[in-house]
Design a protein around this motif. Structure first.
Motif, mmCIF file in Angstrom:
data_model
loop_
_atom_site.group_PDB
_atom_site.id
_atom_site.type_symbol
_atom_site.label_atom_id
_atom_site.label_comp_id
_atom_site.label_asym_id
_atom_site.label_seq_id
_atom_site.Cartn_x
_atom_site.Cartn_y
_atom_site.Cartn_z
ATOM 1 N N GLU A 13 3.424 9.093 -14.814
ATOM 2 C CA GLU A 13 3.673 9.919 -13.628
ATOM 3 C C GLU A 13 2.983 11.279 -13.749
ATOM 4 O O GLU A 13 2.435 11.800 -12.780
ATOM 5 C CB GLU A 13 5.179 10.100 -13.414
ATOM 6 N N ARG A 14 3.016 11.850 -14.949
ATOM 7 C CA ARG A 14 2.330 13.128 -15.144
ATOM 8 C C ARG A 14 0.816 12.958 -14.961
ATOM 9 O O ARG A 14 0.135 13.789 -14.388
ATOM 10 C CB ARG A 14 2.657 13.683 -16.537
ATOM 11 N N LEU A 15 0.311 11.826 -15.471
ATOM 12 C CA LEU A 15 -1.130 11.555 -15.335
ATOM 13 C C LEU A 15 -1.525 11.447 -13.864
ATOM 14 O O LEU A 15 -2.505 12.052 -13.425
ATOM 15 C CB LEU A 15 -1.477 10.253 -16.058
ATOM 16 N N MET A 37 8.610 15.147 -4.491
ATOM 17 C CA MET A 37 8.892 14.227 -5.590
ATOM 18 C C MET A 37 8.829 14.940 -6.933
ATOM 19 O O MET A 37 9.426 14.505 -7.906
ATOM 20 C CB MET A 37 7.897 13.059 -5.596
ATOM 21 N N HIS A 38 8.074 16.054 -6.960
ATOM 22 C CA HIS A 38 8.006 16.789 -8.211
ATOM 23 C C HIS A 38 8.984 17.944 -8.244
ATOM 24 O O HIS A 38 8.808 18.901 -8.989
ATOM 25 C CB HIS A 38 6.570 17.250 -8.470
ATOM 26 N N GLY A 39 9.999 17.859 -7.381
ATOM 27 C CA GLY A 39 11.147 18.741 -7.522
ATOM 28 C C GLY A 39 11.103 20.024 -6.723
ATOM 29 O O GLY A 39 11.970 20.877 -6.903
ATOM 30 N N ILE A 40 10.097 20.192 -5.837
ATOM 31 C CA ILE A 40 10.076 21.413 -5.031
ATOM 32 C C ILE A 40 10.945 21.184 -3.796
ATOM 33 O O ILE A 40 10.704 20.267 -3.018
ATOM 34 C CB ILE A 40 8.633 21.793 -4.636
ATOM 35 N N ARG A 41 11.967 22.006 -3.627
ATOM 36 C CA ARG A 41 12.937 21.792 -2.552
ATOM 37 C C ARG A 41 12.887 22.885 -1.487
ATOM 38 O O ARG A 41 13.213 22.655 -0.348
ATOM 39 C CB ARG A 41 14.358 21.735 -3.138
ATOM 40 N N LYS A 42 12.508 24.107 -1.894
ATOM 41 C CA LYS A 42 12.608 25.251 -0.975
ATOM 42 C C LYS A 42 11.654 25.089 0.212
ATOM 43 O O LYS A 42 10.456 24.878 0.040
ATOM 44 C CB LYS A 42 12.274 26.550 -1.710
ATOM 45 N N THR A 43 12.205 25.223 1.431
ATOM 46 C CA THR A 43 11.417 24.992 2.638
ATOM 47 C C THR A 43 10.225 25.939 2.723
ATOM 48 O O THR A 43 9.107 25.523 3.047
ATOM 49 C CB THR A 43 12.306 25.168 3.877
ATOM 50 N N GLY A 64 2.127 10.504 -8.031
ATOM 51 C CA GLY A 64 2.893 10.882 -9.210
ATOM 52 C C GLY A 64 4.391 10.664 -9.070
ATOM 53 O O GLY A 64 5.158 11.080 -9.923
ATOM 54 N N ALA A 65 4.812 10.000 -7.962
ATOM 55 C CA ALA A 65 6.234 9.698 -7.822
ATOM 56 C C ALA A 65 6.599 8.586 -8.795
ATOM 57 O O ALA A 65 5.772 7.726 -9.102
ATOM 58 C CB ALA A 65 6.540 9.267 -6.392
ATOM 59 N N SER A 66 7.832 8.603 -9.262
ATOM 60 C CA SER A 66 8.264 7.542 -10.166
ATOM 61 C C SER A 66 8.576 6.295 -9.352
ATOM 62 O O SER A 66 8.637 6.330 -8.125
ATOM 63 C CB SER A 66 9.498 7.968 -10.945
ATOM 64 N N LYS A 67 8.753 5.204 -10.053
ATOM 65 C CA LYS A 67 9.049 3.947 -9.384
ATOM 66 C C LYS A 67 10.344 4.050 -8.572
ATOM 67 O O LYS A 67 10.408 3.611 -7.429
ATOM 68 C CB LYS A 67 9.185 2.848 -10.441
ATOM 69 N N TRP A 68 11.357 4.651 -9.175
ATOM 70 C CA TRP A 68 12.633 4.763 -8.474
ATOM 71 C C TRP A 68 12.510 5.681 -7.261
ATOM 72 O O TRP A 68 13.030 5.385 -6.191
ATOM 73 C CB TRP A 68 13.730 5.239 -9.429
ATOM 74 N N GLN A 69 11.776 6.800 -7.406
ATOM 75 C CA GLN A 69 11.560 7.685 -6.251
ATOM 76 C C GLN A 69 10.868 6.928 -5.126
ATOM 77 O O GLN A 69 11.190 7.105 -3.950
ATOM 78 C CB GLN A 69 10.700 8.885 -6.651
ATOM 79 N N THR A 70 9.905 6.080 -5.498
ATOM 80 C CA THR A 70 9.188 5.297 -4.501
ATOM 81 C C THR A 70 10.121 4.344 -3.784
ATOM 82 O O THR A 70 10.102 4.237 -2.556
ATOM 83 C CB THR A 70 8.056 4.513 -5.189
ATOM 84 N N ALA A 77 0.832 -1.212 0.000
ATOM 85 C CA ALA A 77 0.000 0.000 0.000
ATOM 86 C C ALA A 77 0.865 1.260 0.000
ATOM 87 O O ALA A 77 0.501 2.260 -0.629
ATOM 88 C CB ALA A 77 -0.918 -0.007 1.215
ATOM 89 N N PHE A 78 2.018 1.218 0.692
ATOM 90 C CA PHE A 78 2.906 2.390 0.696
ATOM 91 C C PHE A 78 3.381 2.713 -0.716
ATOM 92 O O PHE A 78 3.501 3.871 -1.103
ATOM 93 C CB PHE A 78 4.128 2.148 1.590
ATOM 94 N N ARG A 79 3.680 1.651 -1.471
ATOM 95 C CA ARG A 79 4.135 1.872 -2.849
ATOM 96 C C ARG A 79 3.015 2.516 -3.664
ATOM 97 O O ARG A 79 3.252 3.446 -4.437
ATOM 98 C CB ARG A 79 4.535 0.549 -3.492
ATOM 99 N N GLU A 80 1.777 2.001 -3.484
ATOM 100 C CA GLU A 80 0.654 2.546 -4.252
ATOM 101 C C GLU A 80 0.418 4.007 -3.918
ATOM 102 O O GLU A 80 0.148 4.817 -4.800
ATOM 103 C CB GLU A 80 -0.611 1.727 -3.969
ATOM 104 N N VAL A 81 0.511 4.344 -2.616
ATOM 105 C CA VAL A 81 0.310 5.731 -2.215
ATOM 106 C C VAL A 81 1.331 6.619 -2.917
ATOM 107 O O VAL A 81 0.999 7.638 -3.518
ATOM 108 C CB VAL A 81 0.431 5.879 -0.680
#
Lengths: 283, 248
Positions: free
Chosen positions: B78-80, B108-114, A173-179, A164-168
């Motif tokens: 991922e965009r979808l 994860m979409h690249g926003i880093r600034k606190t 929109g995270a990529s597989k590697w980011q996950t 479930a953590f992976r699905e979340v």
């Protein structure tokens, strides 16, 4: 004879208890005997000096250093490869034919006798790669031997992270590697370290794989590069127990005690790291 | 305006034929409730929209899904998924702090600034009606929240990615009535900005929050209509039986 449920229960309990005692008693005896016979040898000189008089006196310092180098090298080689392979098997190639073949290979690799690894290391690293009889050859051979342990433990650790953590993570929109990098791996680290601990113990105790690839019979100096030979504790123990006459008993048991303590120490460090990560785990 | 257009959608998992030719348009800024008994394919339908089904072994499909007129099945996944948020049946906080949970997608979409992340997190938590309850303990573990708070945290986490559509997969199945009311209240307000699709086992919930309601049975869409029509004058006998509680 009439059936008596109470008596059959007592008999069953007796055998269950007996089985447990049979596990505990030998472990206790091993520790008691080795400590009792080896402790008198345990002096600062013994662990910090070179062996003298054909290993009948002096210390075992080079063997301690040799074992640390070999085990460290084996982990350094096997841990990254094992973890990467496990990630691939669990996250990318879960149901492919390739992953089934690899999984089968790992199970079989785990069952290969250690002396076969020794011969394999001799053929591949010592002779073919021309590393010679050296720390490098020995560490790589030990590394290959503990690879299945590390891969299997890492796979179990990765699989125990709830899907479930992976699905979340993916649904955001995270990529597989980011996950894998942000969710799966951090939560699998304690289990991966358990595998590393098991591998560590195995690598530090084995004699056969280092026999042909690195271990020196008698070498009272420290190695200067990874292409040097070294002494190692398990092989040293074998040598002074069977190959050299008239070695004092307390030196033999002292060596065994140092090997036990060394494994215990390395395991404790790994367990401490693991507990630190476990505290961060929150589900 | 049509947000999603689903045409003749068939889905199989292995040999099991889960969705059998579903065609359905979903409109912008509506709440579409999807009801139906267990194994009717409603969750599978929902997970087709953000393409989570593709992760399952043995998945096969046939048919077309368009988002804003463009084929969503050939879109970068991922965009979808960034455009289509999802709230799951059980509250599923990630094993992180409250703040890190909400900030996860943005990071994860690249926003880093606190400073920027703090703004995003606060806004998302306010939209999910959770800010006042958690603003003093953002760095603590999300697992210390109650079930209802966790579910609203999951909504906030989805909102932080700024999606256009939010999929709710039985979001209140693990919650008590008061927490359920809070989640429903949040959904009704979210409708102004987002398109919401709500899969629910709770027929009354569908009646309370849905603009339109779709009834699924055995992988087929039996009927879809304005919620008050479905609940007063359903066109199909099976719909009537289901909402009257005769089966399911």
């Amino acid at each position: 004879m009439k059936k008596n449920p109470e008596r059959s229960q007592k008999i069953a309990f007796f055998f269950l208890l007996l089985a447990n005692l049979l596990i505990v008693v030998p472990v206790g005896l091993i520790i008691v005997i080795i400590v009792a016979k080896g402790f008198p040898a345990l002096t600062w000189e013994f662990i910090s000096q070179m062996p003298r008089q054909g290993m009948r006196a002096g210390g075992i310092f080079p063997a301690i250093i040799g074992t640390i180098y070999l085990v460290g090298g084996a982990i350094l080689f096997a841990l990254p490869i094992g973890v990467l392979a496990a990630i691939y098997l669990c996250e990318y190639a879960t149901h492919s034919r390739m992953s089934r073949v690899v999984k089968l290979a790992i199970v079989n690799l785990a069952g290969v006798p250690s002396v076969v690894y020794g011969l394999f290391g001799l053929a591949l690293f010592v002779v073919f790669c021309k590393f010679g009889v050296s720390i490098l050859s020995g560490a790589l051979t030990l590394g290959i031997m503990i690879l299945p342990i590390i891969i299997t433990a890492s796979r179990e650790a990765l699989e125990s992270v709830p899907p479930a953590f992976r699905e979340v993570s993916l649904s955001l929109g995270a990529s597989k590697w980011q996950t894998i990098r942000n969710i799966v791996l951090p939560n699998a680290i304690p289990g991966i370290l358990t595998g590393a601990i098991l591998g560590l113990g195995r690598a530090s105790g084995e004699t056969a794989p280092i026999l042909f690839t690195v271990a020196a019979f008698y070498l009272p100096r420290l190695p200067s590069s990874v292409f040097d030979q070294v002494m190692a504790l398990p092989y040293h123990l074998y040598v002074i127990s069977t190959q050299v006459p008239n070695v004092d008993e307390k030196i033999r048991y002292g060596t065994a005690l140092v090997l036990l303590l060394l494994v215990l120490f390395m395991n404790s460090v790994a367990i401490l790291i693991r507990n630190k990560f476990r505290k961060q785990k929150r589900w | 305006m049509v947000k999603f257009s689903v045409k003749k959608l068939h889905v199989w998992f292995g040999a099991a034929h889960i969705l059998r030719g579903v065609s359905l348009d979903i409109l912008s800024n509506e709440i579409l409730s999807v009801i139906g008994p267990a194994n009717s394919g409603k969750t599978t339908f929902l997970r087709m929209l953000n393409r989570l089904n593709e992760l399952e072994p043995g998945f096969r499909m046939n048919g077309a899904i368009a988002l804003d007129g463009a084929d969503s099945l050939s879109e970068d996944v991922e965009r979808l998924r960034k455009r289509i948020g999802m709230v799951f049946a059980m509250p599923l906080p990630l094993p992180l702090s409250i703040f890190d949970n909400v900030a996860y997608g943005a990071r994860m979409h690249g926003i880093r600034k606190t400073a920027r992340l703090q703004g995003i997190v606060e806004q998302a938590l306010r939209e999910a009606y959770l800010w006042d309850e958690v603003k003093d303990r953002l760095p603590t573990s999300a697992f210390n929240l109650s079930g209802g708070q966790q579910q609203r945290l999951c909504i906030a986490r989805t909102l932080a990615v700024q999606p256009e559509v939010i999929l709710f997969d039985e979001p209140c199945s693990g919650l008590d009535p008061i927490s359920t009311a809070k989640v429903e209240e949040a959904m009704l307000k979210l409708k102004r900005q987002y398109t919401l699709i709500l899969v629910t086992n709770n027929v009354k919930q569908a009646a309370r929050v849905g603009d339109r309601t779709a009834f699924f049975l055995n992988g087929e869409l039996i009927e879809v209509n304005k919620t008050d029509k479905i609940f007063t004058v359903p066109a199909d006998k099976r719909t009537e039986d289901y909402i009257r509680g005769k089966f399911g």
